[in-house]
Design a protein around this motif. Structure first.
Motif, PDB file in Angstrom:
ATOM      1  N   GLY A  98     -28.161  36.894 -13.814  1.00  0.00           N
ATOM      2  CA  GLY A  98     -28.655  36.207 -14.996  1.00  0.00           C
ATOM      3  C   GLY A  98     -28.638  34.700 -14.904  1.00  0.00           C
ATOM      4  N   ARG A  99     -28.863  34.153 -13.700  1.00  0.00           N
ATOM      5  CA  ARG A  99     -28.847  32.701 -13.537  1.00  0.00           C
ATOM      6  C   ARG A  99     -29.724  32.291 -12.363  1.00  0.00           C
ATOM      7  N   ALA A 100     -30.092  31.024 -12.342  1.00  0.00           N
ATOM      8  CA  ALA A 100     -30.900  30.490 -11.247  1.00  0.00           C
ATOM      9  C   ALA A 100     -30.082  30.465  -9.964  1.00  0.00           C
ATOM     10  N   LEU A 101     -30.738  30.774  -8.846  1.00  0.00           N
ATOM     11  CA  LEU A 101     -30.048  30.851  -7.568  1.00  0.00           C
ATOM     12  C   LEU A 101     -30.788  30.055  -6.496  1.00  0.00           C
ATOM     13  N   ASN A 102     -30.002  29.542  -5.560  1.00  0.00           N
ATOM     14  CA  ASN A 102     -30.521  28.895  -4.358  1.00  0.00           C
ATOM     15  C   ASN A 102     -29.943  29.678  -3.185  1.00  0.00           C
ATOM     16  N   ILE A 103     -30.777  30.514  -2.576  1.00  0.00           N
ATOM     17  CA  ILE A 103     -30.308  31.499  -1.602  1.00  0.00           C
ATOM     18  C   ILE A 103     -30.650  31.056  -0.183  1.00  0.00           C
ATOM     19  N   ARG A 104     -29.657  31.057   0.679  1.00  0.00           N
ATOM     20  CA  ARG A 104     -29.859  30.846   2.111  1.00  0.00           C
ATOM     21  C   ARG A 104     -29.769  32.204   2.771  1.00  0.00           C
ATOM     22  N   GLN A 105     -30.894  32.698   3.268  1.00  0.00           N
ATOM     23  CA  GLN A 105     -30.931  34.051   3.826  1.00  0.00           C
ATOM     24  C   GLN A 105     -31.288  34.023   5.306  1.00  0.00           C
ATOM     25  N   GLY A 106     -30.789  35.013   6.012  1.00  0.00           N
ATOM     26  CA  GLY A 106     -31.143  35.169   7.411  1.00  0.00           C
ATOM     27  C   GLY A 106     -30.665  34.014   8.265  1.00  0.00           C
ATOM     28  N   ALA A 107     -31.499  33.634   9.236  1.00  0.00           N
ATOM     29  CA  ALA A 107     -31.125  32.574  10.170  1.00  0.00           C
ATOM     30  C   ALA A 107     -31.295  31.185   9.570  1.00  0.00           C
ATOM     31  N   GLY A 108     -32.091  31.051   8.515  1.00  0.00           N
ATOM     32  CA  GLY A 108     -32.289  29.721   7.944  1.00  0.00           C
ATOM     33  C   GLY A 108     -33.345  29.631   6.869  1.00  0.00           C
ATOM     34  N   GLU A 128     -43.918  34.821 -10.732  1.00  0.00           N
ATOM     35  CA  GLU A 128     -43.113  35.391 -11.813  1.00  0.00           C
ATOM     36  C   GLU A 128     -43.368  36.888 -11.840  1.00  0.00           C
ATOM     37  N   ALA A 129     -42.295  37.674 -11.704  1.00  0.00           N
ATOM     38  CA  ALA A 129     -42.433  39.121 -11.616  1.00  0.00           C
ATOM     39  C   ALA A 129     -41.282  39.794 -12.362  1.00  0.00           C
ATOM     40  N   ARG A 130     -41.332  41.118 -12.417  1.00  0.00           N
ATOM     41  CA  ARG A 130     -40.318  41.876 -13.137  1.00  0.00           C
ATOM     42  C   ARG A 130     -39.414  42.627 -12.150  1.00  0.00           C
ATOM     43  N   PRO A 131     -38.109  42.649 -12.416  1.00  0.00           N
ATOM     44  CA  PRO A 131     -37.189  43.333 -11.510  1.00  0.00           C
ATOM     45  C   PRO A 131     -37.527  44.803 -11.281  1.00  0.00           C
ATOM     46  N   GLU A 132     -38.046  45.471 -12.292  1.00  0.00           N
ATOM     47  CA  GLU A 132     -38.339  46.895 -12.130  1.00  0.00           C
ATOM     48  C   GLU A 132     -39.489  47.158 -11.163  1.00  0.00           C
ATOM     49  N   TRP A 133     -40.245  46.134 -10.806  1.00  0.00           N
ATOM     50  CA  TRP A 133     -41.298  46.301  -9.807  1.00  0.00           C
ATOM     51  C   TRP A 133     -40.741  46.364  -8.385  1.00  0.00           C
ATOM     52  N   ALA A 134     -39.558  45.843  -8.186  1.00  0.00           N
ATOM     53  CA  ALA A 134     -38.976  45.781  -6.847  1.00  0.00           C
ATOM     54  C   ALA A 134     -38.405  47.137  -6.459  1.00  0.00           C
ATOM     55  N   LEU A 169     -35.572  30.276  -3.771  1.00  0.00           N
ATOM     56  CA  LEU A 169     -35.124  29.797  -5.073  1.00  0.00           C
ATOM     57  C   LEU A 169     -35.545  30.796  -6.141  1.00  0.00           C
ATOM     58  N   THR A 170     -34.709  30.991  -7.150  1.00  0.00           N
ATOM     59  CA  THR A 170     -35.042  31.911  -8.230  1.00  0.00           C
ATOM     60  C   THR A 170     -34.599  31.332  -9.566  1.00  0.00           C
ATOM     61  N   ALA A 171     -35.172  31.863 -10.637  1.00  0.00           N
ATOM     62  CA  ALA A 171     -34.769  31.453 -11.985  1.00  0.00           C
ATOM     63  C   ALA A 171     -35.149  32.549 -12.973  1.00  0.00           C
ATOM     64  N   PRO A 172     -34.199  33.024 -13.791  1.00  0.00           N
ATOM     65  CA  PRO A 172     -34.544  34.003 -14.827  1.00  0.00           C
ATOM     66  C   PRO A 172     -35.421  33.361 -15.888  1.00  0.00           C
ATOM     67  N   GLN A 173     -36.318  34.166 -16.452  1.00  0.00           N
ATOM     68  CA  GLN A 173     -37.241  33.717 -17.468  1.00  0.00           C
ATOM     69  C   GLN A 173     -37.119  34.605 -18.708  1.00  0.00           C
ATOM     70  N   PRO A 174     -37.705  34.197 -19.832  1.00  0.00           N
ATOM     71  CA  PRO A 174     -37.602  35.019 -21.044  1.00  0.00           C
ATOM     72  C   PRO A 174     -38.179  36.420 -20.858  1.00  0.00           C
ATOM     73  N   GLU A 175     -37.665  37.350 -21.656  1.00  0.00           N
ATOM     74  CA  GLU A 175     -38.159  38.728 -21.739  1.00  0.00           C
ATOM     75  C   GLU A 175     -38.056  39.475 -20.417  1.00  0.00           C
ATOM     76  N   GLY A 176     -37.056  39.133 -19.629  1.00  0.00           N
ATOM     77  CA  GLY A 176     -36.782  39.906 -18.426  1.00  0.00           C
ATOM     78  C   GLY A 176     -37.555  39.521 -17.185  1.00  0.00           C
ATOM     79  N   TRP A 177     -38.383  38.504 -17.259  1.00  0.00           N
ATOM     80  CA  TRP A 177     -39.119  38.064 -16.079  1.00  0.00           C
ATOM     81  C   TRP A 177     -38.221  37.201 -15.187  1.00  0.00           C
ATOM     82  N   VAL A 178     -38.574  37.121 -13.914  1.00  0.00           N
ATOM     83  CA  VAL A 178     -37.831  36.296 -12.965  1.00  0.00           C
ATOM     84  C   VAL A 178     -38.823  35.527 -12.094  1.00  0.00           C
ATOM     85  N   GLU A 179     -38.571  34.238 -11.922  1.00  0.00           N
ATOM     86  CA  GLU A 179     -39.364  33.441 -10.989  1.00  0.00           C
ATOM     87  C   GLU A 179     -38.696  33.432  -9.618  1.00  0.00           C
ATOM     88  N   VAL A 180     -39.523  33.527  -8.586  1.00  0.00           N
ATOM     89  CA  VAL A 180     -39.066  33.462  -7.202  1.00  0.00           C
ATOM     90  C   VAL A 180     -39.945  32.461  -6.480  1.00  0.00           C
TER      91      VAL A 180
END
Length: 229
Positions: free
Chosen positions: A196-206, A106-112, A210-221
């Motif tokens: 602003g929603r949970a995602l299931n991302i297929r990136q690159g070759a394979g 769980e991290a904050r977008p502004e850290w990226a 998975l991600t999910a927004p959390q309260p107070e601006g946090w995001v799970e990856v």
């Protein structure tokens, strides 16, 4: 040479793909920033993590050319390896948990670091993109199934100073610091914050992220992690 583990992070359902990560579990063997930078460049992974306190989860992250305050796949992989509830990075405290086959942070977008999130009309368009010339860091994406939150994405670093030389194998490998990033947790975090929603991302070759927004601006990856050696 200093002992280190090699992980693959954000692997696909069959255990393939993902982004390679080097982890030096005993950072005290190499305490100086210059020697850490030199060692990370020698290993050549997109990121190498030095663990400064394995009980408290204090870590230090390097690409082959620079030190990072936070990065997605290094935190996911290191949290899985150390089996800790949190990691301490220069950007802040990263929460961590294990859920079946997935390791989550769980991290904050502004850290990226900044990324250009560029949407395309179809997944086929994203698949057909050529690696762009040097320039901005582009995260190209399109909906595969918007109602289900499924996304097709590819990451193009476009800059040598952020990635350096990657030893990742397969179609997503960077070449000389210019190319394609197979799995990018920080970009997935930014995209999740924007949509602003949970995602299931297929990136690159394979790879799968998975991600999910959390309260107070946090995001799970989250994603699968495998120990290569």
């Amino acid at each position: 040479m200093t002992d280190y583990d090699v992980l693959r992070v954000f692997c696909g359902p069959s255990g393939g793909y993902g982004n390679e990560l080097g982890v030096v579990r005993d950072g005290s063997l190499m305490p100086g920033r210059d020697e850490r930078q030199t060692f990370a460049a020698k290993l050549g992974f997109s990121e190498t993590v030095f663990v400064d306190d394995p009980e408290r989860g204090i870590i230090d992250i390097y690409t082959p050319t620079l030190r990072l305050p936070f990065a997605g796949h290094p935190c996911v992989g290191t949290a899985w390896l150390l089996d800790l509830p949190e990691l301490v990075t220069p950007a802040g405290v990263v929460g961590a948990r294990q859920d079946g086959e997935f390791s989550w942070i769980e991290a904050r977008p502004e850290w990226a670091p900044p990324r250009t999130l560029r949407q395309y009309a179809t997944a086929a368009e994203v698949d057909g993109l050529a690696v762009p010339p040097l320039g901005e860091w582009v995260y190209a994406w399109a909906w595969e199934d918007e109602s289900a939150g499924r996304i097709r994405a590819r990451g193009f670093p476009g800059r040598m100073d952020e990635r350096g030389v990657s030893r990742s194998s397969g179609a997503g490998a960077c070449t000389g610091g210019i190319g394609e990033d197979e799995a990018t947790g920080a970009a997935a975090l930014l995209l999740t914050a924007r949509l602003g929603r949970a995602l299931n991302i297929r990136q690159g070759a394979g790879s799968q992220i998975l991600t999910a927004p959390q309260p107070e601006g946090w995001v799970e990856v989250g994603g699968r992690v495998f120990l290569e050696r």
